[in-house]
Design an enzyme around this catalytic site. Structure first.
Site, short mmCIF file in Angstrom:
data_model
loop_
_atom_site.label_atom_id
_atom_site.label_comp_id
_atom_site.label_asym_id
_atom_site.label_seq_id
_atom_site.Cartn_x
_atom_site.Cartn_y
_atom_site.Cartn_z
N CYS A 56 21.85 -13.84 30.31
CA CYS A 56 22.47 -14.94 31.05
C CYS A 56 22.54 -16.23 30.20
O CYS A 56 21.51 -16.80 29.87
CB CYS A 56 21.66 -15.20 32.32
SG CYS A 56 22.12 -16.69 33.22
N CYS A 59 20.86 -19.20 32.02
CA CYS A 59 19.39 -19.10 31.93
C CYS A 59 18.91 -19.61 30.58
O CYS A 59 17.92 -20.34 30.49
CB CYS A 59 18.93 -17.67 32.14
SG CYS A 59 19.41 -16.94 33.71
#
Length: 132
Positions: A56, A59
């Site tokens: 991600c 993230c």
């Protein structure tokens, strides 16, 4: 035998090293374990749940922001649990999380805030403040 100037220089160097050594107040981070989370909630601890995935990009963008913010001494007692979005689907269901890059804060056993996909340092800081 060292002369007096060498001794004073050495002492001053050591003293300055002690004074100017940065102090780390980093919050503790652990993988999410339900029993640990339940115990921390029951104890009224300040908690951050970080739902993350290695693939991600959001993230990854949150990581340095969270690292910087949680190194502040005001967050020294914050407990951070990381939930793996790919492998901990049961936890995601219990926490009602739909997406990775979700941050959830708790204080005194109650959820105090939640965000998804946020990479703004100021708003993440405001979210963390809700946990302390």
């Amino acid at each position: 035998m060292p002369d007096r100037r060498q001794v004073l220089f050495s002492a001053a160097t050591i003293a300055l090293g002690i004074v100017f050594t940065p102090v780390s107040y980093a919050a503790s981070t652990a993988a999410f374990v339900q029993s640990d989370f339940d115990a921390a909630k029951t104890a009224g601890k300040s908690i951050l749940i970080e739902v993350t995935a290695p693939w991600c990009p959001t993230c990854k963008a949150q990581k340095p922001i969270l690292s910087e913010l949680t190194s502040d001494k005001k967050f020294k007692d914050l407990v951070i649990y990381q939930v793996d979005f790919d492998s901990q689907k049961d936890v995601l269901r219990r926490l009602n999380v739909q997406m990775q890059s979700t941050l959830i804060t708790f204080k005194n056993g109650k959820e105090t805030g939640r965000s998804t996909g946020d990479t703004n340092k100021a708003s993440i800081s405001r979210l963390l403040d809700k946990a302390i």
